[in-house]
Design an enzyme around this catalytic site. Structure first.
Site, PDB file in Angstrom:
ATOM      1  N   CYS A   1      -1.781  -2.033  -4.055  1.00 41.71           N
ATOM      2  CA  CYS A   1      -2.055  -0.716  -3.321  1.00 41.71           C
ATOM      3  C   CYS A   1      -3.674  -0.050  -3.689  1.00 41.71           C
ATOM      4  CB  CYS A   1      -0.990   0.388  -4.488  1.00 41.71           C
ATOM      5  SG  CYS A   1       0.260   0.245  -4.103  1.00 41.71           S
TER       6      CYS A   1
ATOM      7  N   PRO B   1      -7.080   2.160  -2.804  1.00 40.24           N
ATOM      8  CA  PRO B   1      -6.958   2.560  -1.454  1.00 40.24           C
ATOM      9  C   PRO B   1      -8.234   2.849  -0.620  1.00 40.24           C
ATOM     10  CG  PRO B   1      -7.170   4.753  -3.400  1.00 40.24           C
ATOM     11  CD  PRO B   1      -6.632   3.060  -3.708  1.00 40.24           C
TER      12      PRO B   1
ATOM     13  N   SER C   1       0.750  -1.173   0.466  1.00 35.53           N
ATOM     14  CA  SER C   1      -0.337  -0.503  -0.098  1.00 35.53           C
ATOM     15  C   SER C   1       0.396   1.413   0.280  1.00 35.53           C
ATOM     16  CB  SER C   1      -1.664   0.330   1.191  1.00 35.53           C
ATOM     17  OG  SER C   1      -1.935   1.158   1.081  1.00 35.53           O
TER      18      SER C   1
ATOM     19  N   LYS D   1     -13.381   8.544  -7.841  1.00 40.65           N
ATOM     20  CA  LYS D   1     -12.007   9.552  -8.233  1.00 40.65           C
ATOM     21  C   LYS D   1     -11.047   9.411  -7.577  1.00 40.65           C
ATOM     22  CE  LYS D   1     -13.479  13.635  -5.813  1.00 40.65           C
ATOM     23  NZ  LYS D   1     -14.549  14.361  -5.193  1.00 40.65           N
TER      24      LYS D   1
ATOM     25  N   LEU E   1     -11.331   3.615   2.669  1.00 41.50           N
ATOM     26  CA  LEU E   1     -11.734   5.035   3.553  1.00 41.50           C
ATOM     27  C   LEU E   1     -11.497   4.837   4.671  1.00 41.50           C
ATOM     28  CD1 LEU E   1     -14.899   6.749   1.668  1.00 41.50           C
ATOM     29  CD2 LEU E   1     -12.314   6.969   1.566  1.00 41.50           C
TER      30      LEU E   1
END
Length: 447
Positions: free
Chosen positions: A125, A127, A102, A143, A129
């Protein structure tokens, strides 16, 4: 002839004595370790390690990296620091069994050279939340994902590494072994230890420019290897920034506060709960060392004030002194594992921090507490204020008479009905209307 020989000898002697000295500067390679989640503290660690190498004009700094990832903003700050470093930064995924996953992958791809130890992995990696209440992953919206895809591709492009594989690290959550990473052009070296890494990296050119120098060729052979050991607070922060431990500290802190409010007067649960709650907040990784130090110092001041307002026989003082010392040590640091000041200054500074904490504790424990108690004490006024004062008999008490107290004459009655002659000292023990009840104090004065 002899004079010429003598003149030549003098000239040679002058040249030998006054020629500028030339010292060969020893080559140095620094080695540091970053282990655990990428947080605000990790930003401080990278800055410290790189700054130390820059101050010594090192040939390079090797950072042994083992991380499952972490916060995006902290990762970007580290990437910026590496790309503006004035010495080559080599990211070494180490030890065997370790990873640069990551956020660690972004950091690696921003470096001047990447090395991996056998048995390590790099990648994965995508992403996120965070995590839901049931432990499920909360995916980032497109986004954010698209931003990080472009960001990682650009890091790979700038360093001439494999852009396609870099993108797959995000879109497919792909991870690769050292052999695959070397084959596909993601890393430059596979090495089992630092010595082998130095041998293999010697003569290589950095993948990105070094600040102010452009791309440079590494000259690491025969360099002195200097290890920068993690400080004690680095080790402590490594554990409390573990998400499980940080979450546990937060919950125990809330439980302590609630239990303390339900059992007033004991003060231990809320004191321990407050400390755990702050450590949990610090463990979330949203602070750097300096910010965490300020938080702890503020907590210490709250403890000191609480001691003055509600004396606890030193409980709040001990908590305040402890958190003040820890906060001060985290706030200020020097060389050899510390920040902002030199190691020599920091040694004296630690003594000053401890002395200041103790003096503040004593001040709030005794000085401020006494002032607060005096403010809380009900003021005495009027006739009741005369109780305990000493006066002298000006008209014999038998058992009634007159005494002078504070320059005023008062009707007085002997408490036990005994006769008290003129000039004797008496003490007021009671006030009944306008009459004072007194008893002999055992002393006699002239009227």
């Amino acid at each position: 002839m002899k004079s010429r020989v003598a003149l030549v000898a003098v000239v040679l002697l002058f040249v030998l004595l006054f020629q500028p000295e030339v010292h060969g500067q020893e080559k140095v390679v620094y080695v540091a370790k970053v282990d655990g989640m990428i947080t605000g503290y990790t930003v401080d660690q990278f800055d410290r390690y790189i700054s130390e190498a820059e101050r010594k004009d090192a040939e390079a700094i090797i950072i042994e990296l083992n991380t499952p990832g972490g916060r995006g903003d902290a990762m970007q700050a580290i990437v910026t620091r590496i790309q503006n470093a004035r010495v080559p930064v080599i990211i070494y995924v180490y030890p065997s069994g370790g990873m640069a996953a990551s956020a660690g992958t972004y950091i690696a791809l921003s470096s001047h050279l990447i090395a991996m130890s056998p048995g390590t992995v790099i990648g994965a990696c995508r992403p996120i939340l965070g995590y839901g209440q049931n432990g499920s992953i909360v995916e980032a919206p497109p986004k954010i994902t698209n931003f990080y895809i472009a960001y990682l591709r650009e890091l790979a492009r700038m360093s001439g590494r494999n852009e396609t594989l870099a993108e797959e690290f995000i879109t497919q959550d792909r991870s690769v072994t050292p052999e695959e990473a070397l084959k596909y052009g993601v890393i430059e070296v596979i090495a089992t230890n630092v010595d082998e890494l130095i041998q293999k990296a010697d003569g290589m050119e950095t993948k990105i420019p070094v600040g102010g120098k452009g791309k440079v060729t590494l000259h690491l052979k025969d360099a002195k290897v200097v290890y920068i050991e993690p400080s004690f607070k680095d080790t402590v922060v490594k554990y409390i920034t573990d998400p499980t431990i940080a979450y546990l500290l937060l919950n125990l802190g809330f439980i302590g506060l609630i239990f303390g409010f339900l059992t007033p007067g004991w003060h231990v649960p809320e004191t321990v709960g407050a400390i755990m709650l702050v450590l949990g907040l610090i463990g979330l990784g949203y602070f750097g060392y300096k910010s965490a130090g300020l938080v702890l110092i503020v907590l210490a001041m709250i403890f000191f004030i609480a001691e003055a307002l509600t004396p606890t026989f030193g409980l709040f003082t001990v908590a305040g002194v402890t958190t003040f010392i820890i906060g001060g040590i985290m706030l200020f640091s020097g060389a050899g594992g510390e920040y902002l000041v030199t190691g020599e200054t920091y040694t004296l500074l630690r003594i000053a921090i401890i002395a200041t904490a103790v003096l503040l504790g004593l001040f709030f424990l005794f000085g401020m507490a006494a002032v607060v108690r005096a403010q809380k004490k009900k003021p005495k006024s009027g006739r009741e204020e005369l109780v305990g004062t000493v006066g002298k008999v000006v008209e014999e008490l038998d058992p009634e008479g007159v005494i002078k107290v504070r320059g005023e004459l008062w009707k007085a009655v002997s408490r036990n009905g005994s006769r008290v002659p003129v000039g004797e000292e008496v003490r007021v023990v009671e006030v009944r209307g306008l009459t004072l009840i007194v008893e002999p104090s055992g002393k006699r004065k002239e009227v």
